[in-house]
Design a protein around this motif. Sequence first.
Motif, PDB file in Angstrom:
ATOM      1  N   UNK A  91      -4.542  -0.285 -20.388  1.00  0.00           N
ATOM      2  CA  UNK A  91      -3.902  -1.608 -20.455  1.00  0.00           C
ATOM      3  C   UNK A  91      -2.480  -1.580 -19.905  1.00  0.00           C
ATOM      4  N   UNK A  92      -2.263  -0.779 -18.860  1.00  0.00           N
ATOM      5  CA  UNK A  92      -0.959  -0.731 -18.208  1.00  0.00           C
ATOM      6  C   UNK A  92      -0.874  -1.886 -17.219  1.00  0.00           C
ATOM      7  N   UNK A  93       0.220  -2.606 -17.248  1.00  0.00           N
ATOM      8  CA  UNK A  93       0.386  -3.750 -16.365  1.00  0.00           C
ATOM      9  C   UNK A  93       0.961  -3.303 -15.026  1.00  0.00           C
ATOM     10  N   UNK A  94       0.261  -3.637 -13.964  1.00  0.00           N
ATOM     11  CA  UNK A  94       0.749  -3.375 -12.619  1.00  0.00           C
ATOM     12  C   UNK A  94       1.408  -4.633 -12.067  1.00  0.00           C
ATOM     13  N   UNK A  95       2.566  -4.448 -11.462  1.00  0.00           N
ATOM     14  CA  UNK A  95       3.239  -5.583 -10.842  1.00  0.00           C
ATOM     15  C   UNK A  95       2.509  -5.970  -9.562  1.00  0.00           C
ATOM     16  N   UNK A  96       2.847  -7.136  -9.045  1.00  0.00           N
ATOM     17  CA  UNK A  96       2.250  -7.563  -7.789  1.00  0.00           C
ATOM     18  C   UNK A  96       2.562  -6.593  -6.666  1.00  0.00           C
ATOM     19  N   UNK A  97       3.781  -6.043  -6.685  1.00  0.00           N
ATOM     20  CA  UNK A  97       4.164  -5.056  -5.667  1.00  0.00           C
ATOM     21  C   UNK A  97       3.285  -3.817  -5.754  1.00  0.00           C
ATOM     22  N   UNK A  98       2.979  -3.372  -6.984  1.00  0.00           N
ATOM     23  CA  UNK A  98       2.164  -2.168  -7.148  1.00  0.00           C
ATOM     24  C   UNK A  98       0.720  -2.406  -6.736  1.00  0.00           C
ATOM     25  N   UNK A  99       0.173  -3.588  -7.050  1.00  0.00           N
ATOM     26  CA  UNK A  99      -1.165  -3.899  -6.550  1.00  0.00           C
ATOM     27  C   UNK A  99      -1.158  -3.942  -5.024  1.00  0.00           C
ATOM     28  N   UNK A 100      -0.060  -4.451  -4.463  1.00  0.00           N
ATOM     29  CA  UNK A 100       0.070  -4.441  -3.011  1.00  0.00           C
ATOM     30  C   UNK A 100       0.108  -3.032  -2.464  1.00  0.00           C
ATOM     31  N   UNK A 101       0.781  -2.125  -3.189  1.00  0.00           N
ATOM     32  CA  UNK A 101       0.855  -0.734  -2.751  1.00  0.00           C
ATOM     33  C   UNK A 101      -0.521  -0.074  -2.760  1.00  0.00           C
ATOM     34  N   UNK A 102      -1.354  -0.426  -3.754  1.00  0.00           N
ATOM     35  CA  UNK A 102      -2.728   0.079  -3.774  1.00  0.00           C
ATOM     36  C   UNK A 102      -3.464  -0.357  -2.510  1.00  0.00           C
ATOM     37  N   UNK A 103      -3.282  -1.637  -2.145  1.00  0.00           N
ATOM     38  CA  UNK A 103      -3.901  -2.134  -0.922  1.00  0.00           C
ATOM     39  C   UNK A 103      -3.362  -1.448   0.324  1.00  0.00           C
ATOM     40  N   UNK A 104      -2.059  -1.156   0.326  1.00  0.00           N
ATOM     41  CA  UNK A 104      -1.437  -0.463   1.462  1.00  0.00           C
ATOM     42  C   UNK A 104      -2.029   0.932   1.620  1.00  0.00           C
ATOM     43  N   UNK A 105      -2.191   1.642   0.506  1.00  0.00           N
ATOM     44  CA  UNK A 105      -2.800   2.976   0.558  1.00  0.00           C
ATOM     45  C   UNK A 105      -4.197   2.898   1.172  1.00  0.00           C
ATOM     46  N   UNK A 106      -4.979   1.934   0.717  1.00  0.00           N
ATOM     47  CA  UNK A 106      -6.343   1.786   1.246  1.00  0.00           C
ATOM     48  C   UNK A 106      -6.324   1.481   2.742  1.00  0.00           C
TER      49      UNK A 106
END
Length: 276
Positions: A91-106
């Motif tokens: 239940x860790x909250x990811x910021x919008x920037x961090x979700x974006x970083x996940x997409x960047x990695x992919x």
Amino acid sequence: MVCALGAAVCFGAATVLQAVAARQAGPGGGGEAALLLRALRQWRYLVGLGLDGLGFLFQIAALRTLPIYAVGAALAASLAVTAVVAARLLAVRLSGTEWGAVGVVCAGLAMLGLASGPEGGGGGSDTLRWVMLGVSVGLLALGFAGGRLSGPARGPVLGLGAGFGFGVVEVSVRLIDSLAPGALLTNPAAYALLIGGGAAFMLLTSALQRGSVTAATAGMVIGETIGPAAIGVVWLGDRTREGLAWLAVLGFAVAVAGALALARFGEAPAAPAEQE
């Protein structure tokens, strides 16, 4: 690339388990080796080691078919896996920037997958094998001396050392050209792999238990990607597909940058008491 991504999934999930176990081990005494022994008494750490073992098998398979730069970037992407696992299970909250970083990695990994050629044909020199062994011994010494470090430099230094250790493992796999017992016993790269891997785990455990997790993980990502990638290109003959070198460089930079943006997930941000 499938094997490299499989390794990233295993390593990313293992990080969540090992980080909690490292905290539960407590500061105690006896130096960094004693800290590792205490962590080994935690079942989460043992499960994490099992996932690390499976990930290592995937990593070996990937290094036998892909350039080191592609495998290294994929392994750095394990931070994206850790972030997603932490978000779902802890239940860790990811910021919008961090979700974006996940997409960047992919996106970076997708570019690498398109641009990567086969592994280089270079077998590496005996000099390189001995250099890897020397580096691994130096990192082991740093692991035993890590408890004496203090201040803001502790996290980055231990994290970078852990990254170099994992990088030694990546390069050493490519420098082992025969699995025959006699050949292994006389190949310095085999010893470099074992010592470098052990030193990396010791340094990473210490970095997670004390100091800045973000700084330590950022150092680890840099250490395990840039150096080994350069060695693969310069000394082992790693190349890209015809005309796609620019895409490989861009994909590598994007994937590593995205991983650095997720550096805080080098440790699961959950209190041990909540995991019982």
